[in-house]
Each structure stands twice: as structure tokens, then as C-alpha cells.
Design an enzyme around this catalytic site. Structure first.
Site, mmCIF file in Angstrom:
data_model
loop_
_atom_site.group_PDB
_atom_site.id
_atom_site.type_symbol
_atom_site.label_atom_id
_atom_site.label_comp_id
_atom_site.label_asym_id
_atom_site.label_seq_id
_atom_site.Cartn_x
_atom_site.Cartn_y
_atom_site.Cartn_z
ATOM 1 N N LYS A 38 46.005 32.963 13.594
ATOM 2 C CA LYS A 38 46.912 33.232 14.720
ATOM 3 C C LYS A 38 47.050 32.000 15.628
ATOM 4 N N THR A 40 44.830 31.018 18.067
ATOM 5 C CA THR A 40 44.428 31.297 19.444
ATOM 6 C C THR A 40 43.905 29.982 20.020
ATOM 7 N N THR A 134 27.651 38.023 11.617
ATOM 8 C CA THR A 134 26.699 37.258 12.420
ATOM 9 C C THR A 134 25.335 37.939 12.500
ATOM 10 N N ASP A 135 24.299 37.141 12.774
ATOM 11 C CA ASP A 135 22.961 37.717 12.983
ATOM 12 C C ASP A 135 22.876 38.502 14.296
ATOM 13 N N GLU A 136 23.864 38.288 15.192
ATOM 14 C CA GLU A 136 23.775 38.931 16.520
ATOM 15 C C GLU A 136 23.867 40.454 16.441
ATOM 16 N N TYR A 160 30.591 41.057 22.190
ATOM 17 C CA TYR A 160 30.882 40.325 20.946
ATOM 18 C C TYR A 160 30.119 40.944 19.777
ATOM 19 N N SER A 161 28.785 41.066 19.930
ATOM 20 C CA SER A 161 28.007 41.542 18.777
ATOM 21 C C SER A 161 28.312 43.010 18.479
ATOM 22 N N ALA A 162 28.656 43.794 19.518
ATOM 23 C CA ALA A 162 29.031 45.198 19.272
ATOM 24 C C ALA A 162 30.316 45.259 18.450
ATOM 25 N N LYS A 164 31.406 42.933 16.358
ATOM 26 C CA LYS A 164 31.114 42.485 14.988
ATOM 27 C C LYS A 164 30.363 43.590 14.230
ATOM 28 N N LYS A 199 30.918 25.743 23.026
ATOM 29 C CA LYS A 199 29.630 26.199 22.504
ATOM 30 C C LYS A 199 28.554 25.158 22.824
ATOM 31 N N ARG A 291 23.248 33.987 31.325
ATOM 32 C CA ARG A 291 24.275 34.841 30.711
ATOM 33 C C ARG A 291 23.842 36.301 30.896
ATOM 34 N N GLY A 293 22.813 39.864 30.083
ATOM 35 C CA GLY A 293 22.293 40.506 28.858
ATOM 36 C C GLY A 293 21.911 39.511 27.774
ATOM 37 N N TYR A 351 54.439 21.557 11.504
ATOM 38 C CA TYR A 351 54.752 22.671 10.590
ATOM 39 C C TYR A 351 56.126 23.294 10.834
HETATM 40 P P1 NAD Z 1 36.145 30.218 15.898
HETATM 41 O O1 NAD Z 1 36.291 30.889 17.213
HETATM 42 O O2 NAD Z 1 35.888 28.749 15.864
HETATM 43 O O3 NAD Z 1 37.441 30.470 15.008
HETATM 44 C C1 NAD Z 1 38.061 31.729 14.917
HETATM 45 C C2 NAD Z 1 39.423 31.525 14.263
HETATM 46 O O4 NAD Z 1 40.045 32.817 14.155
HETATM 47 C C3 NAD Z 1 40.373 30.655 15.102
HETATM 48 O O5 NAD Z 1 41.024 29.722 14.264
HETATM 49 C C4 NAD Z 1 41.376 31.655 15.670
HETATM 50 O O6 NAD Z 1 42.662 31.101 15.900
HETATM 51 C C5 NAD Z 1 41.398 32.721 14.585
HETATM 52 N N1 NAD Z 1 41.816 34.037 15.094
HETATM 53 C C6 NAD Z 1 41.351 34.674 16.209
HETATM 54 N N2 NAD Z 1 41.983 35.847 16.370
HETATM 55 C C7 NAD Z 1 42.846 35.977 15.312
HETATM 56 C C8 NAD Z 1 43.755 36.994 14.906
HETATM 57 N N3 NAD Z 1 43.925 38.106 15.622
HETATM 58 N N4 NAD Z 1 44.463 36.807 13.759
HETATM 59 C C9 NAD Z 1 44.297 35.673 13.017
HETATM 60 N N5 NAD Z 1 43.470 34.672 13.380
HETATM 61 C C10 NAD Z 1 42.735 34.823 14.505
HETATM 62 O O7 NAD Z 1 35.012 31.009 15.121
HETATM 63 P P2 NAD Z 1 33.817 30.453 14.203
HETATM 64 O O8 NAD Z 1 32.698 30.044 15.080
HETATM 65 O O9 NAD Z 1 34.378 29.530 13.208
HETATM 66 O O10 NAD Z 1 33.389 31.820 13.492
HETATM 67 C C11 NAD Z 1 34.072 32.270 12.324
HETATM 68 C C12 NAD Z 1 33.480 33.594 11.882
HETATM 69 O O11 NAD Z 1 32.096 33.423 11.591
HETATM 70 C C13 NAD Z 1 33.553 34.692 12.921
HETATM 71 O O12 NAD Z 1 33.824 35.907 12.272
HETATM 72 C C14 NAD Z 1 32.163 34.711 13.556
HETATM 73 O O13 NAD Z 1 31.855 35.992 14.024
HETATM 74 C C15 NAD Z 1 31.307 34.326 12.373
HETATM 75 N N6 NAD Z 1 30.057 33.614 12.687
HETATM 76 C C16 NAD Z 1 30.049 32.513 13.493
HETATM 77 C C17 NAD Z 1 28.859 31.822 13.713
HETATM 78 C C18 NAD Z 1 28.819 30.585 14.572
HETATM 79 O O14 NAD Z 1 27.712 30.060 14.803
HETATM 80 N N7 NAD Z 1 29.922 30.052 15.044
HETATM 81 C C19 NAD Z 1 27.676 32.271 13.112
HETATM 82 C C20 NAD Z 1 27.717 33.428 12.295
HETATM 83 C C21 NAD Z 1 28.914 34.065 12.080
HETATM 84 O O1 DAU Z 2 24.037 33.650 16.145
HETATM 85 C C1 DAU Z 2 25.333 33.448 15.657
HETATM 86 C C2 DAU Z 2 26.293 33.321 16.826
HETATM 87 O O2 DAU Z 2 26.085 32.025 17.392
HETATM 88 C C3 DAU Z 2 27.751 33.501 16.423
HETATM 89 O O3 DAU Z 2 27.932 34.797 15.934
HETATM 90 C C4 DAU Z 2 28.676 33.246 17.615
HETATM 91 O O4 DAU Z 2 30.022 33.329 17.212
HETATM 92 C C5 DAU Z 2 28.393 31.847 18.135
HETATM 93 O O5 DAU Z 2 29.198 31.586 19.268
HETATM 94 C C6 DAU Z 2 26.914 31.685 18.482
HETATM 95 O O6 DAU Z 2 26.559 32.502 19.644
HETATM 96 P P1 DAU Z 2 25.591 31.972 20.788
HETATM 97 O O7 DAU Z 2 25.868 32.734 22.020
HETATM 98 O O8 DAU Z 2 24.181 31.908 20.308
HETATM 99 O O9 DAU Z 2 26.141 30.430 20.911
HETATM 100 P P2 DAU Z 2 26.413 29.519 22.193
HETATM 101 O O10 DAU Z 2 26.640 28.123 21.694
HETATM 102 O O11 DAU Z 2 27.409 30.105 23.116
HETATM 103 O O12 DAU Z 2 25.003 29.537 22.950
HETATM 104 C C7 DAU Z 2 23.812 29.088 22.305
HETATM 105 C C8 DAU Z 2 22.668 29.306 23.282
HETATM 106 O O13 DAU Z 2 22.815 28.382 24.380
HETATM 107 C C9 DAU Z 2 22.636 30.681 23.927
HETATM 108 O O14 DAU Z 2 21.298 31.070 24.119
HETATM 109 C C10 DAU Z 2 23.336 30.492 25.277
HETATM 110 C C11 DAU Z 2 22.971 29.064 25.628
HETATM 111 N N1 DAU Z 2 23.994 28.298 26.392
HETATM 112 C C12 DAU Z 2 25.269 28.312 25.953
HETATM 113 C C13 DAU Z 2 26.229 27.597 26.625
HETATM 114 C C14 DAU Z 2 27.674 27.636 26.160
HETATM 115 C C15 DAU Z 2 23.594 27.542 27.486
HETATM 116 O O15 DAU Z 2 22.401 27.517 27.860
HETATM 117 N N2 DAU Z 2 24.551 26.829 28.136
HETATM 118 C C16 DAU Z 2 25.868 26.828 27.768
HETATM 119 O O16 DAU Z 2 26.707 26.166 28.435
#
Ligand code: NAD
Ligand code: DAU
Length: 352
Positions: A38, A40, A134-136, A160-162, A164, A199, A291, A293, A351
Site C-alpha cells: 500500500k 504507507t 512475531t515473538d511478541e 500491536y501484538s494483540a 498479530k 525503530k 513505553r 505496558g 512507476y
Molecule cells: P514494516 O513496517 O517495515 O513494513 C510493512 C510494510 O507493509 C510496508 O511496506 C507498508 O507499506 C506495508 N503495508 C502496511 N499496511 C498495508 C496494507 N494495508 N496493505 C498493503 N501493504 C501494507 O514492517 P517490517 O518490520 O518489515 O515487518 C514485516 C512483517 O514482519 C510484519 O508482519 C511484522 O509483524 C513481522 N515481524 C517484524 C519483525 C521486526 O523486527 N521488524 C520481527 C518479527 C516479525
Molecule cells: O520482537 C519482534 C518485534 O520487534 C516486531 O514484531 C516489531 O514489528 C518490531 O517493531 C520490534 O518491536 P520492538 O518494540 O521490540 O522494537 P523497537 O525497535 O521499537 O524497540 C526495541 C526496544 O527498544 C524496546 O524495548 C523499546 C526500546 N526503545 C525503542 C525506541 C524506538 C527505546 O528504548 N527507545 C526508542 O526510541
């Protein structure tokens, strides 16, 4: 496995999705790879600049919640497989706007499941719906010896985790009720190139580069299990091709870090790379309000995927983190295009 597969990858313009698309486009020249996204705020087609003209790659701009559109592309392209990554992925955003997570992560996933089931129902052979999760969903660990197994009960704690967790339940329900051939994986925190700078790791790198405060939530005591994103993409490849129908696989790095220790390590790597005095970047660390919770600790037991499918992480964390820092320093334009918002013009300019 049919060598002429037509595979729909959703969310391929995001962080992990772009690595999965790149891997499939380059490793399987006989497959046709369709990337549905999409675009986003998290979608960035610059992530795929290097493969965008490959003959086996097609980008489709669309929303996974739009049932009519999903039916139309299934009917036009006759997909054999779906690898579903599209999601709202940032926990902090889920706290301020939970409905967007319900829409994309729950309604969007069920929309895809429904269309796939209706298109494939007369012959499920050689079809596969792969849901990336995700592990969450397992909640938060408090006992330091405990790890998440595939059999651990779901206990999601954030919107988010709810969302997923709900999507995972629907995927399994479609398998149980309709026989839809599914596989599912639950992965720990990824890091690497093309990670959106909201992130923790890319945000820290970007802020150190720009001499801005590094926000550490609470006391920085929370623990995450980090995995190099290309190892995740390889695990997805292995599960898609060799996983057993109906099964779930946990994916993780066996690599737990307290946030504050990780931020210290990043500061030291950055000092070294930028020629700054050791200790300089650590002065940017700022403890901020926690954060809501905030889950204390995640840790994945990835024994099943190792013993059954032979996958294991390939990189030591220090090596992967250094590679990641090098990538961000060498790709300033990618980062600047995000901070300026220019990345959102890429679709229009390339595109349309
Ligand atoms: P991201 O936020 O970087 O990318 C998400 C992508 O989905 C974006 O390109 C966005 O444009 C697209 N998107 C969002 N809503 C959409 C919709 N309604 N229709 C079509 N496209 C849409 O996410 P990520 O970090 O690459 O995570 C990808 C997947 O892996 C997710 O399902 C996430 O839950 C899972 N995951 C992520 C992590 C992590 O550490 N990032 C870990 C475990 C699992
Ligand atoms: O565990 C897998 C998940 O990891 C994925 O499912 C999610 O999509 C992905 O976003 C990620 O979630 P987290 O919440 O763990 O990632 P984030 O990078 O947001 O945060 C990592 C840790 O760092 C978390 O304990 C919160 C903390 N944090 C995060 C940010 C953005 C900070 O302390 N400061 C920050 O500015």
C-alpha cells in the site's frame, strides 16, 4: 516444487519484505514475484531500487483490506503462493492509533485468507499461504531461564501484538476449518539495512550521526533477541519451500541484549567509525519516559527450525551490527530521503 511459481509477497516495500523480495527475485529466476504494498509511511520503493527492473518482478500498489482488488489480482495473476508480511509494525504507533493495527493486521489478513481460500479451494495441492508473525504474541518473559517455544501460550500485551496474535489465530482457523495449506513463523527483533529509522537501532545510528539525543525508554533494562534481517529472509525461504503444512516455526538469534548494553555497543562502534573520541556518543544517551505496558524480555527458542529444517543464524551480532552501521553510513541519501519525506515521491516518479 513447481519451478514456474507465481508468488504474491505482501509488504515487500517494507524493511523485512524488501529483503524477502530481493532474495526470491534473485534466487528464483523462474518464479514470478509480485510485491503488493500500500506504500504507507513504512513502505519505501527505494529499498528495491536494485531489483526493480528484474524481468521476474512486478510491483502492485494496493491495500490488503480491499477484497475486490485482492480478488482481481488473484484472478489476473493466478498466484500459487502467498508470503504475507504487510502489517502495521511499530509498537509505539499501536499505542497511539490501535485501530490502524486492527484494520491492516486483522482485517487485512482475513481478507487475504478468504480470497486465497476461495481461489484455491478446488485444488489446494501445490498451494501455500505463509503468514509472517512475531515473538511478541507470546507476551513478556520474567523468569530469566524461560524462552518462547512454538507451544507457548499466547499472551499478547500491546495493541500491536494483540493484532498479530488475532491474525495468527485466523490463519490457523483457516487451516483447521477449510484445509487451507498454511505455514506460520514467529520471529524475534530484526536488524540490518533498510530498517525504518523509527525503530531502536536505526534511530540510534541516525541520532548519533546527527549529534541528537538517543532516547532510551525507562532504565534501558528491557531485553530483546536480535536477528540479522537477511537470516530472517533465508529462514522464510526455507520454511516456504520445506516447512510442513499447518506448522509453526519460531525464528530467533539466540542473541539477547539489554537495550542499554546494545545502545552502548552502538555508541562505541559509531565513535570508531566516525573518528570520534571513545565515549563521545554515550553522552547523547537520554533516559525518557517508559513505553506504556513495555514488555520486559523476549527470547526465542529456535531449536525446531534448526533440527527439522536445518536453519540457524549465520552472523555474530557484533559483526552484523558493524555491517549495519557501515550500510547506514554509506547510504546517507536513503536516510535523508526518509527524513525529508522525498521517499514518498519514488512511486510517482518511477512507476507512473
Ligand atoms: P514494516 O513496517 O517495515 O513494513 C510493512 C510494510 O507493509 C510496508 O511496506 C507498508 O507499506 C506495508 N503495508 C502496511 N499496511 C498495508 C496494507 N494495508 N496493505 C498493503 N501493504 C501494507 O514492517 P517490517 O518490520 O518489515 O515487518 C514485516 C512483517 O514482519 C510484519 O508482519 C511484522 O509483524 C513481522 N515481524 C517484524 C519483525 C521486526 O523486527 N521488524 C520481527 C518479527 C516479525
Ligand atoms: O520482537 C519482534 C518485534 O520487534 C516486531 O514484531 C516489531 O514489528 C518490531 O517493531 C520490534 O518491536 P520492538 O518494540 O521490540 O522494537 P523497537 O525497535 O521499537 O524497540 C526495541 C526496544 O527498544 C524496546 O524495548 C523499546 C526500546 N526503545 C525503542 C525506541 C524506538 C527505546 O528504548 N527507545 C526508542 O526510541
Amino acid at each position: 516444487m513447481d519451478t514456474k511459481k507465481k508468488i504474491l509477497i505482501t509488504g515487500g516495500a517494507g524493511f523485512i519484505g524488501s529483503h524477502v523480495v530481493r532474495r526470491f527475485v534473485s534466487s528464483y529466476p523462474n518464479y514470478q514475484i509480485f510485491n503488493l504494498d500500500k506504500l504507507t509511511y513504512a513502505g519505501n520503493l527505494e529499498n528495491l531500487r536494485d531489483i526493480e527492473n528484474a524481468p521476474n518482478y512486478t510491483f502492485l500498489k494496493g491495500d490488503i483490506c480491499d477484497a475486490e482488488y485482492i480478488q482481481e489480482i488473484f484472478s489476473t495473476y493466478q498466484f500459487d503462493g502467498v508470503i504475507h508480511l504487510a502489517a502495521e509494525s511499530h509498537v509505539d504507533r499501536s499505542i497511539t492509533n490501535p485501530m490502524a493495527f486492527v484494520e491492516t493486521n486483522v482485517i487485512g489478513t482475513v481478507t487475504l485468507l478468504n480470497v486465497a481460500k476461495n481461489f484455491w479451494k478446488d485444488d489446494f495441492s501445490n498451494k501455500r499461504f505463509y503468514h509472517v508473525s512475531t515473538d511478541e504474541v507470546y507476551g513478556s518473559l520474567h523468569d530469566e531461564n524461560e524462552m518462547f517455544l512454538e507451544t507457548t501460550s499466547y499472551d499478547p500485551k500491546s495493541p500491536y501484538s494483540a493484532s498479530k496474535a488475532a491474525s495468527d489465530h485466523f490463519v490457523r482457523a483457516y487451516h483447521n476449518t477449510y484445509g487451507l495449506p498454511i505455514v506460520l513463523s514467529n520471529c524475534s527483533n530484526n536488524y540490518g539495512s533498510y530498517h525504518f529509522p523509527e525503530k531502536l537501532i536505526p534511530l540510534t545510528i541516525n541520532n548519533i550521526k546527527n549529534n541528537k539525543p538517543i532516547p532510551v525508554y525507562g532504565k534501558g533494562e528491557n531485553v530483546r533477541d536480535w536477528l540479522f534481517v537477511e537470516d530472517h529472509a533465508r529462514a522464510i525461504d526455507v520454511i516456504f519451500h520445506s516447512g510442513t503444512d499447518g506448522e509453526t516455526y519460531n525464528i530467533g538469534g539466540f542473541n539477547e541484549w539489554k537495550n542499554i548494553d546494545l545502545v552502548h555497543l552502538l555508541c562505541d562502534i559509531m565513535d570508531d567509525k566516525l573518528g570520534r573520541k571513545k565515549g563521545e556518543s554515550r553522552k547523547l544517551i537520554t533516559f525518557v519516559k517508559d513505553r506504556a505496558g513495555h514488555d520486559l524480555r523476549y527470547a526465542i527458542d529456535a531449536t525446531k527450525i534448526k533440527t527439522e529444517l536445518g536453519w540457524e543464524p549465520s552472523l555474530q551480532f557484533e559483526e552484523g551490527l558493524e555491517k549495519t552501521v557501515d550500510w547506514y553510513l554509506a547510504n546517507e541519501k536513503w536516510l535523508n530521503d526518509i527524513t525529508s519525506g522525498d521517499y514518498q515521491n519514488y512511486y510517482k516518479e518511477h512507476y507512473q
